[in-house]
Design a protein around this motif. Structure first.
Motif, PDB file in Angstrom:
ATOM      1  N   ILE A   1       3.999  10.545  -0.400  1.00  0.00           N
ATOM      2  CA  ILE A   1       3.825  11.033  -1.771  1.00  0.00           C
ATOM      3  C   ILE A   1       3.621  12.539  -1.767  1.00  0.00           C
ATOM      4  CG2 ILE A   1       2.257  11.032  -3.754  1.00  0.00           C
ATOM      5  CD1 ILE A   1       1.847   8.053  -3.274  1.00  0.00           C
ATOM      6  N   LYS A   2       2.794  13.029  -0.871  1.00  0.00           N
ATOM      7  CA  LYS A   2       2.493  14.457  -0.844  1.00  0.00           C
ATOM      8  C   LYS A   2       3.715  15.295  -0.473  1.00  0.00           C
ATOM      9  CE  LYS A   2      -2.378  14.379  -0.419  1.00  0.00           C
ATOM     10  NZ  LYS A   2      -3.078  15.214  -1.325  1.00  0.00           N
ATOM     11  N   LYS A   3       4.669  14.721   0.284  1.00  0.00           N
ATOM     12  CA  LYS A   3       5.853  15.459   0.693  1.00  0.00           C
ATOM     13  C   LYS A   3       6.805  15.709  -0.475  1.00  0.00           C
ATOM     14  CE  LYS A   3       5.991  13.996   5.488  1.00  0.00           C
ATOM     15  NZ  LYS A   3       6.739  13.274   6.511  1.00  0.00           N
TER      16      LYS A   3
ATOM     17  N   HIS B   1       4.373  10.479  -6.557  1.00  0.00           N
ATOM     18  CA  HIS B   1       3.932  11.868  -6.647  1.00  0.00           C
ATOM     19  C   HIS B   1       3.660  12.271  -8.097  1.00  0.00           C
ATOM     20  CE1 HIS B   1       8.269  11.925  -7.168  1.00  0.00           C
ATOM     21  NE2 HIS B   1       8.242  13.195  -7.567  1.00  0.00           N
ATOM     22  N   VAL B   2       4.421  11.725  -9.033  1.00  0.00           N
ATOM     23  CA  VAL B   2       4.173  11.994 -10.457  1.00  0.00           C
ATOM     24  C   VAL B   2       2.882  11.304 -10.885  1.00  0.00           C
ATOM     25  CG1 VAL B   2       5.067  11.716 -12.807  1.00  0.00           C
ATOM     26  CG2 VAL B   2       6.638  12.245 -10.932  1.00  0.00           C
ATOM     27  N   GLN B   3       2.710  10.049 -10.480  1.00  0.00           N
ATOM     28  CA  GLN B   3       1.504   9.296 -10.806  1.00  0.00           C
ATOM     29  C   GLN B   3       0.262   9.971 -10.222  1.00  0.00           C
ATOM     30  OE1 GLN B   3       2.512   5.441  -9.242  1.00  0.00           O
ATOM     31  NE2 GLN B   3       4.395   5.396 -10.462  1.00  0.00           N
TER      32      GLN B   3
ATOM     33  N   MET C   1       0.845  -1.187   0.000  1.00  0.00           N
ATOM     34  CA  MET C   1       0.000   0.000   0.000  1.00  0.00           C
ATOM     35  C   MET C   1       0.886   1.244   0.000  1.00  0.00           C
ATOM     36  SD  MET C   1      -3.097   0.693   2.560  1.00  0.00           S
ATOM     37  CE  MET C   1      -4.433   1.606   1.958  1.00  0.00           C
ATOM     38  N   THR C   2       0.540   2.208  -0.788  1.00  0.00           N
ATOM     39  CA  THR C   2       1.334   3.410  -0.939  1.00  0.00           C
ATOM     40  C   THR C   2       1.047   4.378   0.202  1.00  0.00           C
ATOM     41  OG1 THR C   2       1.161   3.136  -3.308  1.00  0.00           O
ATOM     42  CG2 THR C   2       1.926   5.251  -2.521  1.00  0.00           C
TER      43      THR C   2
ATOM     44  N   ASN D   1       7.074   2.943 -11.102  1.00  0.00           N
ATOM     45  CA  ASN D   1       7.924   2.846  -9.924  1.00  0.00           C
ATOM     46  C   ASN D   1       7.282   3.587  -8.753  1.00  0.00           C
ATOM     47  OD1 ASN D   1      10.058   3.248  -8.008  1.00  0.00           O
ATOM     48  ND2 ASN D   1      11.531   2.815  -9.635  1.00  0.00           N
ATOM     49  N   VAL D   2       7.233   2.933  -7.590  1.00  0.00           N
ATOM     50  CA  VAL D   2       6.609   3.546  -6.416  1.00  0.00           C
ATOM     51  C   VAL D   2       7.357   4.795  -5.942  1.00  0.00           C
ATOM     52  CG1 VAL D   2       5.530   1.409  -5.627  1.00  0.00           C
ATOM     53  CG2 VAL D   2       7.813   1.993  -4.824  1.00  0.00           C
TER      54      VAL D   2
END
Length: 95
Positions: free
Chosen positions: A7-9, A57-59, A1-2, A52-53
């Motif tokens: 991601i937001k950072k 943030h790009v995804q 789980m992501t 790639n995990v």
């Protein structure tokens, strides 16, 4: 789980943002979007961005842009595509 907080950072670089905008808003392949964003190895970099995990943030940004497009234009990308078939044959004509 992501981990959404992680991601937001992460901040998008200028090139990452350009790639995401080209990919989500233009009729471009992932490789062409990376090429136009200025990456030297666009095929490899595009694959990393989308799979790639480490680039969640790009995804996420691409997802936000696509959601905005769906909202703005009331479309989905699957509805705009269609099956392309060859020319129709004239069934009345006998060769």
């Amino acid at each position: 789980m992501t981990d959404l907080k992680a991601i937001k950072k992460k901040q998008l670089t200028r090139k990452q943002k350009r790639f995401a905008e080209l990919y989500a808003n233009q009729d471009l392949t992932q490789t062409e979007a990376c090429r136009r964003a200025g990456y030297q190895h666009p095929r490899q970099q595009a694959t990393r961005f989308l799979n790639n995990v480490d680039f969640g943030h790009v995804q996420q940004y691409i997802g936000e842009l696509e959601a905005e497009n769906r909202r703005r234009y009331d479309i989905t990308f699957t509805e705009t595509g269609g099956t392309v078939s060859g020319p129709k044959r004239d069934t009345a004509r006998q060769d």
